[in-house]
Design a protein around this motif. Structure first.
Motif, PDB file in Angstrom:
ATOM      1  N   LEU A 117       0.858  -1.180   0.000  1.00  0.00           N
ATOM      2  CA  LEU A 117       0.000   0.000   0.000  1.00  0.00           C
ATOM      3  C   LEU A 117       0.900   1.236   0.000  1.00  0.00           C
ATOM      4  CD1 LEU A 117      -3.114  -0.197   0.120  1.00  0.00           C
ATOM      5  CD2 LEU A 117      -2.994   0.569   2.487  1.00  0.00           C
ATOM      6  N   LEU A 118       0.738   2.090  -1.008  1.00  0.00           N
ATOM      7  CA  LEU A 118       1.410   3.382  -0.988  1.00  0.00           C
ATOM      8  C   LEU A 118       0.528   4.333  -0.193  1.00  0.00           C
ATOM      9  CD1 LEU A 118       3.117   5.341  -3.862  1.00  0.00           C
ATOM     10  CD2 LEU A 118       1.477   6.479  -2.366  1.00  0.00           C
ATOM     11  N   ILE A 119       1.053   4.855   0.898  1.00  0.00           N
ATOM     12  CA  ILE A 119       0.280   5.753   1.762  1.00  0.00           C
ATOM     13  C   ILE A 119       0.865   7.158   1.647  1.00  0.00           C
ATOM     14  CG2 ILE A 119      -0.515   6.217   4.108  1.00  0.00           C
ATOM     15  CD1 ILE A 119      -0.225   3.257   4.710  1.00  0.00           C
ATOM     16  N   SER A 120       0.018   8.109   1.290  1.00  0.00           N
ATOM     17  CA  SER A 120       0.470   9.488   1.101  1.00  0.00           C
ATOM     18  C   SER A 120       0.822  10.133   2.437  1.00  0.00           C
ATOM     19  CB  SER A 120      -0.616  10.312   0.404  1.00  0.00           C
ATOM     20  OG  SER A 120      -0.882   9.800  -0.881  1.00  0.00           O
ATOM     21  N   ILE A 121       2.019  10.702   2.497  1.00  0.00           N
ATOM     22  CA  ILE A 121       2.495  11.381   3.697  1.00  0.00           C
ATOM     23  C   ILE A 121       3.093  12.708   3.247  1.00  0.00           C
ATOM     24  CG2 ILE A 121       4.078  11.293   5.664  1.00  0.00           C
ATOM     25  CD1 ILE A 121       4.026   8.216   5.390  1.00  0.00           C
ATOM     26  N   ASP A 122       2.319  13.773   3.347  1.00  0.00           N
ATOM     27  CA  ASP A 122       2.812  15.077   2.909  1.00  0.00           C
ATOM     28  C   ASP A 122       1.881  16.178   3.423  1.00  0.00           C
ATOM     29  OD1 ASP A 122       0.679  15.679   0.768  1.00  0.00           O
ATOM     30  OD2 ASP A 122       1.454  13.744   0.110  1.00  0.00           O
ATOM     31  N   PRO A 123       2.356  17.423   3.429  1.00  0.00           N
ATOM     32  CA  PRO A 123       1.527  18.534   3.925  1.00  0.00           C
ATOM     33  C   PRO A 123       0.292  18.798   3.078  1.00  0.00           C
ATOM     34  CG  PRO A 123       3.852  19.143   3.863  1.00  0.00           C
ATOM     35  CD  PRO A 123       3.721  17.854   3.122  1.00  0.00           C
ATOM     36  N   PHE A 124       0.348  18.467   1.789  1.00  0.00           N
ATOM     37  CA  PHE A 124      -0.809  18.691   0.923  1.00  0.00           C
ATOM     38  C   PHE A 124      -2.007  17.876   1.407  1.00  0.00           C
ATOM     39  CE2 PHE A 124       2.910  19.253  -1.905  1.00  0.00           C
ATOM     40  CZ  PHE A 124       2.715  20.575  -2.279  1.00  0.00           C
ATOM     41  N   HIS A 125      -1.782  16.583   1.666  1.00  0.00           N
ATOM     42  CA  HIS A 125      -2.864  15.732   2.157  1.00  0.00           C
ATOM     43  C   HIS A 125      -3.253  16.092   3.592  1.00  0.00           C
ATOM     44  CE1 HIS A 125      -1.746  13.115  -1.289  1.00  0.00           C
ATOM     45  NE2 HIS A 125      -3.022  12.761  -1.228  1.00  0.00           N
ATOM     46  N   ASN A 126      -2.287  16.561   4.360  1.00  0.00           N
ATOM     47  CA  ASN A 126      -2.562  16.887   5.758  1.00  0.00           C
ATOM     48  C   ASN A 126      -3.490  18.094   5.903  1.00  0.00           C
ATOM     49  OD1 ASN A 126      -0.894  18.112   8.654  1.00  0.00           O
ATOM     50  ND2 ASN A 126      -2.168  16.275   8.585  1.00  0.00           N
ATOM     51  N   GLU A 127      -3.701  18.840   4.827  1.00  0.00           N
ATOM     52  CA  GLU A 127      -4.698  19.910   4.860  1.00  0.00           C
ATOM     53  C   GLU A 127      -6.106  19.341   5.018  1.00  0.00           C
ATOM     54  OE1 GLU A 127      -4.249  23.994   3.008  1.00  0.00           O
ATOM     55  OE2 GLU A 127      -3.683  22.661   1.359  1.00  0.00           O
ATOM     56  N   TYR A 128      -6.278  18.048   4.673  1.00  0.00           N
ATOM     57  CA  TYR A 128      -7.603  17.420   4.689  1.00  0.00           C
ATOM     58  C   TYR A 128      -7.686  16.205   5.615  1.00  0.00           C
ATOM     59  CZ  TYR A 128      -8.351  20.277   0.546  1.00  0.00           C
ATOM     60  OH  TYR A 128      -8.469  21.334  -0.316  1.00  0.00           O
ATOM     61  N   ILE A 129      -6.565  15.551   5.841  1.00  0.00           N
ATOM     62  CA  ILE A 129      -6.589  14.264   6.536  1.00  0.00           C
ATOM     63  C   ILE A 129      -5.720  14.308   7.781  1.00  0.00           C
ATOM     64  CG2 ILE A 129      -6.094  11.795   6.317  1.00  0.00           C
ATOM     65  CD1 ILE A 129      -6.335  12.428   3.172  1.00  0.00           C
ATOM     66  N   PRO A 130      -6.287  14.034   8.963  1.00  0.00           N
ATOM     67  CA  PRO A 130      -5.482  14.017  10.187  1.00  0.00           C
ATOM     68  C   PRO A 130      -4.362  12.979  10.097  1.00  0.00           C
ATOM     69  CG  PRO A 130      -7.829  13.975  10.714  1.00  0.00           C
ATOM     70  CD  PRO A 130      -7.710  13.748   9.236  1.00  0.00           C
ATOM     71  N   PHE A 131      -3.202  13.325  10.606  1.00  0.00           N
ATOM     72  CA  PHE A 131      -2.052  12.431  10.530  1.00  0.00           C
ATOM     73  C   PHE A 131      -2.283  11.148  11.326  1.00  0.00           C
ATOM     74  CE2 PHE A 131       2.785  11.972  11.090  1.00  0.00           C
ATOM     75  CZ  PHE A 131       2.910  11.383   9.852  1.00  0.00           C
ATOM     76  N   ARG A 132      -3.172  11.214  12.272  1.00  0.00           N
ATOM     77  CA  ARG A 132      -3.489  10.014  13.058  1.00  0.00           C
ATOM     78  C   ARG A 132      -3.999   8.891  12.167  1.00  0.00           C
ATOM     79  NH1 ARG A 132      -8.010   8.051  14.227  1.00  0.00           N
ATOM     80  NH2 ARG A 132      -9.128   9.985  13.715  1.00  0.00           N
ATOM     81  N   LYS A 133      -4.791   9.219  11.144  1.00  0.00           N
ATOM     82  CA  LYS A 133      -5.302   8.191  10.242  1.00  0.00           C
ATOM     83  C   LYS A 133      -4.161   7.518   9.485  1.00  0.00           C
ATOM     84  CE  LYS A 133     -10.062   9.586   9.430  1.00  0.00           C
ATOM     85  NZ  LYS A 133     -11.147   9.496   8.435  1.00  0.00           N
ATOM     86  N   VAL A 134      -3.185   8.301   9.087  1.00  0.00           N
ATOM     87  CA  VAL A 134      -2.027   7.743   8.387  1.00  0.00           C
ATOM     88  C   VAL A 134      -1.280   6.780   9.307  1.00  0.00           C
ATOM     89  CG1 VAL A 134       0.209   8.303   7.367  1.00  0.00           C
ATOM     90  CG2 VAL A 134      -1.786   9.731   6.868  1.00  0.00           C
ATOM     91  N   LYS A 135      -1.016   7.209  10.523  1.00  0.00           N
ATOM     92  CA  LYS A 135      -0.299   6.367  11.487  1.00  0.00           C
ATOM     93  C   LYS A 135      -1.071   5.077  11.771  1.00  0.00           C
ATOM     94  CE  LYS A 135       1.996  10.112  14.026  1.00  0.00           C
ATOM     95  NZ  LYS A 135       2.104  10.798  15.342  1.00  0.00           N
ATOM     96  N   ASP A 136      -2.373   5.216  11.966  1.00  0.00           N
ATOM     97  CA  ASP A 136      -3.187   4.035  12.286  1.00  0.00           C
ATOM     98  C   ASP A 136      -3.242   3.066  11.106  1.00  0.00           C
ATOM     99  OD1 ASP A 136      -3.649   5.009  14.801  1.00  0.00           O
ATOM    100  OD2 ASP A 136      -5.679   5.750  14.377  1.00  0.00           O
ATOM    101  N   LEU A 137      -3.281   3.603   9.893  1.00  0.00           N
ATOM    102  CA  LEU A 137      -3.309   2.739   8.719  1.00  0.00           C
ATOM    103  C   LEU A 137      -1.978   2.002   8.550  1.00  0.00           C
ATOM    104  CD1 LEU A 137      -4.783   1.638   6.282  1.00  0.00           C
ATOM    105  CD2 LEU A 137      -4.076   3.674   4.985  1.00  0.00           C
ATOM    106  N   VAL A 138      -0.888   2.671   8.828  1.00  0.00           N
ATOM    107  CA  VAL A 138       0.422   2.019   8.780  1.00  0.00           C
ATOM    108  C   VAL A 138       0.455   0.846   9.754  1.00  0.00           C
ATOM    109  CG1 VAL A 138       2.880   2.288   9.298  1.00  0.00           C
ATOM    110  CG2 VAL A 138       1.683   4.057   7.984  1.00  0.00           C
ATOM    111  N   ARG A 139      -0.077   1.045  10.958  1.00  0.00           N
ATOM    112  CA  ARG A 139      -0.112  -0.026  11.959  1.00  0.00           C
ATOM    113  C   ARG A 139      -1.022  -1.169  11.505  1.00  0.00           C
ATOM    114  NH1 ARG A 139       0.746   4.276  15.856  1.00  0.00           N
ATOM    115  NH2 ARG A 139      -1.443   4.888  15.750  1.00  0.00           N
TER     116      ARG A 139
END
Length: 325
Positions: A117-139
């Motif tokens: 899974l390629l998971i987007s990690i950048d400030p552009f996406h962070n304007e819309y998506i809380p970083f917690r969701k990214v961290k939880d998806l990685v886990r």
């Protein structure tokens, strides 16, 4: 004829609809797009053609392809049926709700042949998506044994300096990292300056006289790139790095009619100078004195045709690329 005889590696766009409207999106994806999704029949045709052209693996993206996790399974089945490997699925993690539901979705993807899974990690996406969701998806990926392709990991520490439970505007980033933060991102991220990304950064580009662009611009050679092409949910072949231009893949295999796809052909053979000449002669296009380079001129012409004149031209597809930028 416009013809493709060999392709190496590219991507499948299952949908243009997205949960975000990121400033850097070259495909102009956003929540405003129609809720269309690639059908199994279209997927089967695409994978069959790509296989014949020498392409044995693709990545899957959008839009956000996992807005409809049940629909993507049919696409994965079509890929397997045609012997097409899936390199990875791109996602922005916006669909993550809780660990249990995410694990179920990820496990199903794995059963259908997905390993990364390629998971987007950048400030552009962070304007819309809380970083917690990214961290939880990685886990969650770790729990089911899916590999994570972080794009891009070098932004992790910067994003992690802000509250992970909420999205953050670029004003917050500039306060932390300086007023030129937005301008430093293209080189760091490797942005494709098309679509909404071009609109975002155009105000910072150097202007050039129209005559100079016409004099210096050569053929775009849109079909010369064998790598990183895309085929979208409507079966359109999108040349590398240039969304908003399309010819059906099934027509390109046998040779697409240049009279039918005149915009595409003029760019491919004569570049933006050829397109500008056509637009001025046949479509009442009046050039401006200056543009931010040849791509700005090209987009201005295409916007004139699609939005200004309301034309339904077969090679300026999908029109949402212009309407939802």
């Amino acid at each position: 004829m416009l013809k493709v005889e060999f392709l190496v590696a590219g991507g499948i766009i299952t949908n243009y609809k997205c949960s975000s409207k990121c400033r850097h999106c070259s495909y102009s994806s956003s929540p405003k797009w129609p809720d269309d999704y690639m059908t199994p029949d279209v997927a089967d045709e695409i994978f069959s053609i790509l296989k014949r052209l020498g392409c044995s693996s693709v990545h899957i993206g959008g839009g956000e392809p996992l807005l409809k996790p049940d629909r993507i399974l049919d696409i994965l089945d079509s890929a397997a049926k045609n012997g097409m490997d899936i390199e990875y699925i791109e996602t922005n993690a916006s669909w993550y709700r809780d660990e249990a539901s995410a694990v179920n979705i990820l496990a199903e993807l794995k059963r259908h042949g997905v390993h990364t899974l390629l998971i987007s990690i950048d400030p552009f996406h962070n304007e819309y998506i809380p970083f917690r969701k990214v961290k939880d998806l990685v886990r969650a990926c770790s729990k089911v044994g899916l590999n994570v392709f972080p794009w891009q990991m070098e932004f992790w520490d910067e994003i992690d300096m802000l509250d992970e439970n909420t999205p953050h505007s670029f004003d917050e980033y500039t306060k932390l990292f300086g007023k030129d933060y937005l301008l430093r991102l293209p080189a760091k991220y490797g942005l494709n300056m098309k679509g909404r990304a071009f609109v975002t950064y155009k105000p910072y580009m150097r202007m050039q006289p129209f005559e100079q662009i016409m004099r210096e611009a050569g053929p775009c050679r849109l079909l010369s790139g064998l790598y990183h092409f895309h085929v979208d949910l409507y079966g359109n072949f999108i040349p590398q790095s240039c969304p908003g231009l399309a010819v059906p893949l099934k027509e390109l295999v046998d040779g697409a009619d240049t009279d039918k796809y005149r915009i595409f052909y003029n760019l491919d053979s004569a570049g933006v100078a050829g397109l500008a000449g056509l637009a001025m002669k046949e479509y009442r296009y009046i050039p401006k004195a200056e543009y931010a380079g040849k791509c700005d001129l090209c987009y201005d012409i295409r916007n004139h045709l699609v939005l200004g004149l309301g034309l339904d031209l077969p090679d300026l597809k999908p029109d949402g690329h212009y309407r939802y930028v």
